[in-house]
Design an enzyme around this catalytic site. Structure first.
Site, PDB file in Angstrom:
ATOM      1  N   GLU A  93       1.278 -34.144  -9.073  1.00 41.70           N
ATOM      2  CA  GLU A  93       1.085 -32.695  -9.151  1.00 41.70           C
ATOM      3  C   GLU A  93       0.598 -32.248 -10.518  1.00 41.70           C
ATOM      4  OE1 GLU A  93       5.392 -32.055  -8.113  1.00 41.70           O
ATOM      5  OE2 GLU A  93       5.205 -30.574  -9.702  1.00 41.70           O
ATOM      6  N   CYS A 117      15.782 -38.737 -17.147  1.00 43.84           N
ATOM      7  CA  CYS A 117      16.427 -37.508 -17.630  1.00 43.84           C
ATOM      8  C   CYS A 117      17.158 -36.844 -16.454  1.00 43.84           C
ATOM      9  CB  CYS A 117      15.395 -36.552 -18.230  1.00 43.84           C
ATOM     10  SG  CYS A 117      14.591 -37.252 -19.681  1.00 43.84           S
TER      11      CYS A 117
END
Ligand code: SAH
Length: 350
Positions: A93, A117
Site C-alpha cells: 500500500e 513493533c
C-alpha cells in the site's frame, strides 16, 4: 537467464544494456525518459522506439508496472490510499496526502516487515520480501499518473523498514532525485527508521540531502523495548550517537517520531525524559497519536494528555508538531489496508 529489471537501472547502466543490443546511445535517453519522466506503464506506449526494439526489450527485461487493486479516497481530507498488486501477486500500500505545500506520497519499502513493533499493523505477518527500486519508484509514478498532479514530497514511512532493504533504498533515492526522472529534491525526501544503527551511520555517508526520521516512541530503553523489539539490539545511547553523526555528516536536522500510547509512554515524566534525551540533538519532535489496530490493546492518548506532553516539550525549547491524522476513515495507519485486504482474501479462500 535472469531478466533485467529495467526500471531499476541508472541512465549509464541503460546505455550499456542498449549498446549490448547493438542500439545507438540516444535510445537510452529516450527509454529513460519514457520510464522515469513520462511514467509509461508498458513498452507498448513507447511509440518512438521501433517495434523490433520494444520486442527485444520485452524479451530480455522485466518492466515493473504496479496494478492498482483498490483506491480509497478519504471523505475528510481527500487522502488517497492505494493498494497495488506486484508481479508476483503480493500486495502493498501507498498513500497520497495533499498538503498546502504540495502532494506527498508515503511509500512502502518492503512487503510486510520483520521489525515487530507492537502497535504496527505492517509487521503482524512478518516480512515477505524486499521491494526492488523499481517497485518503490512505481508507487509514486502510478499515483502521479493517476491524479495528474505532481508529487513533490516522498516519505518512506509505509510498510517495511527501509534500512533493512538498504541497497535498494539508496538506488531508489538516486533514481527518484536524479536528473531525467521526476527530479524530486532530496530535501523533500524523508526516510523513517526504527533505529538500525549501522544503517543510520552508512546513510550518513551517502552524501545525500534527505531527512532522516527516527522512530523513538519512548524516552528510555526500558519502555522502548516493550514497544519495539529492535530496541533490544540497539540501545538508545548508540541510536542517539548515530543520529548526532547523521547531523554532523549531512547538516540535516532530524525528525523524532513519537507515537503516544495511553498509559504506556505519555506521562509528563516521560516528556521530561524525552527532553533530556534529545536536547543536544538538532531536530524536532513529531507526536503521533497512536492509531489503534484491532490486533492490539493499545489506546490513543487523550487530547489533554497530548496537549500536556506537547507543552512540556515546548516549554523546554523543543520544536514539536502533532501529526494531523489523515485518512482516518480509510484505514490510514501503516499496513492496515493491506492487512484487511489479505485477511478478507484468506477468509474467502477458506
Ligand atoms: N520502519 C520505519 C518506517 C515505517 S512506519 C520506522 O519504523 O520508522 C512510520 C512511522 O509510523 C513509524 O514511526 C512507526 O513507528 C509509526 N507507526 C506505525 N504504526 C503506527 C500506529 N498504528 N500508530 C502510530 N504510529 C504508527
Amino acid at each position: 537467464m535472469n531478466k533485467t529489471d529495467i526500471k531499476s537501472l541508472t541512465h549509464e547502466e541503460l546505455q550499456d544494456l542498449l549498446k549490448g543490443m547493438g542500439e545507438k546511445p540516444f535510445r537510452a535517453g529516450q527509454l529513460y525518459r519514457w520510464m522515469h519522466e513520462k511514467l509509461a506503464a508498458s513498452f507498448d506506449e513507447m511509440t518512438n522506439l521501433s517495434k523490433d526494439l520494444r520486442g527485444k526489450l520485452a524479451e530480455n527485461c522485466t518492466f515493473t508496472a504496479l496494478k492498482p487493486v483498490c483506491v480509497r479516497i478519504s471523505q475528510i481530507d481527500d487522502t488517497r490510499k492505494y493498494l497495488f498488486e506486484l508481479e508476483d501477486g503480493n500486495v502493498i500500500e501507498s498513500v497520497l496526502m495533499k498538503y498546502k505545500h504540495g502532494n506527498s506520497v508515503c511509500i512502502s519499502s518492503q512487503v510486510g516487515c520483520r521489525m515487530g513493533c507492537r502497535f504496527c499493523a505492517s509487521t503482524l505477518d512478518g516480512l515477505e520480501r524486499n521491494l526492488t527500486p523499481s517497485e518503490m519508484l512505481d508507487q509514486i509514478y502510478r499515483i502521479q499518473r493517476d491524479t495528474g498532479e505532481r508529487v513533490s514530497n516522498v516519505v518512506v514511512m509505509g510498510s517495511g523498514e527501509p534500512l533493512d532493504n538498504y541497497d535498494n533504498l539508496i538506488r531508489f533515492i538516486r533514481l527518484l532525485t536524479g536528473e531525467g526522472g521526476l527530479n524530486i529534491s532530496q530535501r523533500n525526501v524523508t526516510v523513517s527508521t526504527c533505529g538500525i544503527v549501522p544503517g543510520i551511520r552508512k546513510l550518513a555517508e551517502e552524501d545525500l540531502q534527505i531527512t532522516l526520521a527516527l522512530s523513538l516512541h519512548a524516552p528510555n530503553d526500558e519502555v522502548r523495548r516493550t514497544l519495539m523489539p529492535v530496541a533490544k539490539r540497539y540501545g538508545l545511547n548508540e541510536v542517539m550517537d548515530a543520529c548526532r553523526y547523521y547531523f554532523e555528516k549531512t547538516g540535516r536536522r532530524l525528525t523524532f517520531e513519537y507515537s503516544l500510547v495511553q498509559g504506556v509512554n505519555d506521562n509528563l515524566d516521560e516528556a521530561k525524559a524525552l527532553v533530556r534525551l534529545i536536547k543536544d540533538q538538532h531536530g524536532h519532535v513529531n507526536l503521533i497519536p497512536v492509531n489503534p489496530i484491532k490486533e492490539r490493546e493499545y489506546v490513543q492518548s487523550g487530547r489533554q494528555a497530548i496537549e500536556a506532553f506537547k507543552n512540556q516539550l515546548e516549554k523546554s525549547g523543543i520544536n514539536v508538531t502533532v501529526r494531523r491524522e489523515m485518512g482516518r476513515d480509510i484505514d490510514g495507519a501503516c499496513g492496515q489496508l493491506r492487512k484487511s485486504f489479505i485477511d478478507k482474501e484468506r477468509k474467502e479462500g477458506e
